[in-house]
Scaffold this active site. Structure first.
Site, mmCIF file in Angstrom:
data_model
loop_
_atom_site.group_PDB
_atom_site.id
_atom_site.type_symbol
_atom_site.label_atom_id
_atom_site.label_comp_id
_atom_site.label_asym_id
_atom_site.label_seq_id
_atom_site.Cartn_x
_atom_site.Cartn_y
_atom_site.Cartn_z
ATOM 1 N N GLY A 1 0.801 -1.206 0.000
ATOM 2 C CA GLY A 1 0.000 0.000 0.000
ATOM 3 C C GLY A 1 0.839 1.264 0.000
ATOM 4 N N THR B 1 12.038 4.346 4.641
ATOM 5 C CA THR B 1 10.989 4.738 5.590
ATOM 6 C C THR B 1 10.334 3.507 6.193
ATOM 7 O OG1 THR B 1 9.375 4.881 3.780
ATOM 8 C CG2 THR B 1 10.463 6.937 4.438
ATOM 9 N N ARG C 1 11.990 0.079 8.044
ATOM 10 C CA ARG C 1 12.646 -0.191 9.307
ATOM 11 C C ARG C 1 14.156 -0.150 9.081
ATOM 12 N NH1 ARG C 1 8.495 0.853 11.301
ATOM 13 N NH2 ARG C 1 7.299 -0.303 12.884
ATOM 14 N N ASP D 1 14.230 7.823 7.576
ATOM 15 C CA ASP D 1 13.311 8.125 8.673
ATOM 16 C C ASP D 1 13.415 7.066 9.761
ATOM 17 O OD1 ASP D 1 11.235 9.616 9.949
ATOM 18 O OD2 ASP D 1 9.766 8.125 9.279
ATOM 19 N N GLU E 1 17.092 2.765 17.169
ATOM 20 C CA GLU E 1 16.385 3.981 17.575
ATOM 21 C C GLU E 1 16.184 4.010 19.088
ATOM 22 O OE1 GLU E 1 12.721 4.257 15.389
ATOM 23 O OE2 GLU E 1 13.723 4.036 13.448
ATOM 24 N N HIS F 1 12.119 9.325 12.676
ATOM 25 C CA HIS F 1 10.990 8.384 12.603
ATOM 26 C C HIS F 1 9.653 9.109 12.814
ATOM 27 C CE1 HIS F 1 9.903 3.858 13.096
ATOM 28 N NE2 HIS F 1 9.005 4.514 12.372
ATOM 29 N N GLY G 1 7.429 9.391 10.135
ATOM 30 C CA GLY G 1 6.666 9.080 8.932
ATOM 31 C C GLY G 1 5.162 9.044 9.113
#
Length: 333
Positions: free
Chosen positions: A169, A247, A249, A273, A278, A296, A298
């Site tokens: 998607g 964007t 992982r 991103d 993280e 991150h 997004g």
């Protein structure tokens, strides 16, 4: 008097507060997890505890600050009554789905709800890396005007080729956005899709996708098979001076290989991103001013966050009403 099944809100929604009542009123007893530690979380599931009898859990990532991610230890510590975990997010690497499968727990996520926000983030990163917009903005704030921006290192999107790794998607939404420039769109999936526009060209292998793309944008989930999927070989197959955008992982891309490719100029820049560790960001990435780096963000819009919350809770409601539900993650179908 009939006793309603008990569901848990593990990480309160940020926006969809009214929907909690609308979706579960009359069909479930809603409890809110506020255990300060993992040990306390487990203790409340004991017979007679406030979490005893819970059948379903709505999980938001913010709960990890108190009880940690839903790793094997946490999943194995859940009582047999828990049969559904409605994860609020498209990526679900913070839930050990294999441990859930062993315990007979279904896990749902929120695909579709994040498509627009994540795709527009990827579009920004593509624009910024090709045009060096992030570096230009920093030059303005620093008072150096356009210095050291050089038009010799920047490019238009028109006629460039975008390679999309994972045309789900999000990837398809991005393809539709860049088609307006237009960019040529190639993609690689596990299988060829027949339900996409004819201008989305399927490529048989990841290595071929890398070799033919000016920009590679990553849109696959992180699991055992995709960890380090874009590594040294794939990056070296890319054209010299090409761009990598991620964007999805951080763990899908081999960070050390990516930095080496930046250091020797094989990659012109990267737009990220997401990062493997993280919220830590490798400081070596900051040495390249042409990079576009985001923390991150997004899916960080009010509209998307609300859609995710409602979709996750609706999956849990469907389970209560029918014994099943939508958006079950692929590993558990």
């Amino acid at each position: 008097m009939m006793t309603l099944p008990k569901i848990m809100i593990c990480g309160s929604p940020r926006w969809a507060h009214d929907e909690v009542h609308a979706l579960f009123d009359g069909i479930a007893q809603v409890i809110v997890d506020d255990a300060p530690t993992r040990a306390e979380f487990f203790s409340r599931f004991q017979p007679g505890g406030s979490y005893d009898g819970t059948v379903g859990i709505y999980r938001r990532n913010v709960s990890a600050a108190r009880i940690g991610i839903f790793d094997r230890e946490l999943v194995e510590g859940l009582p047999p009554s828990v049969k559904w975990i409605a994860h609020n997010g498209a990526g679900y690497d913070s839930v050990d789905v294999h441990a859930c499968k062993e315990k007979g727990i279904r896990v749902s996520n929120t695909p579709g709800a994040v498509d627009e926000a994540t795709a527009t983030t990827a579009l920004y990163l593509i624009l910024s890396t090709l045009r060096h917009f992030s570096n230009a903005e920093r030059s303005l704030y620093a008072g150096t005007w356009k210095t050291p921006i050089s038009s010799g290192n920047t490019h238009d999107l028109t006629t460039r080729t975008l390679g999309i790794l994972g045309l789900g998607g999000i990837g398809l939404h991005l393809a539709q956005l860049v088609h307006a420039f237009p960019m040529r769109v190639l993609y690689h999936n596990r299988r060829h899709r027949t339900d996409v526009p004819e201008w989305c060209e399927y490529v048989e292998s990841l290595e071929e996708l890398c070799a033919r793309s000016d920009v590679l944008s990553v849109h696959v989930p992180l699991h055992e098979e995709t960890r380090g999927l874009v590594g040294e070989r794939e990056m070296r197959a890319m054209k010299r001076g090409s761009v990598l955008v991620n964007t999805a992982r951080g763990g899908v891309v081999d960070e050390e290989a990516m930095i080496r490719a930046l250091e020797d100029g094989h990659l012109a820049s990267v737009g990220l991103d997401v990062y493997p560790d993280e919220p830590r960001v490798n400081p070596r990435l900051l040495a390249f001013p042409q990079n576009a780096l985001l923390p991150h963000t997004g899916t960080r819009t009010r509209d998307t966050e609300r859609k995710m919350e409602v979709r996750a809770m609706t999956n849990l409601r469907d389970f209560l009403m029918t014994g099943s539900g939508k958006d079950i993650v692929p590993e558990l179908r």
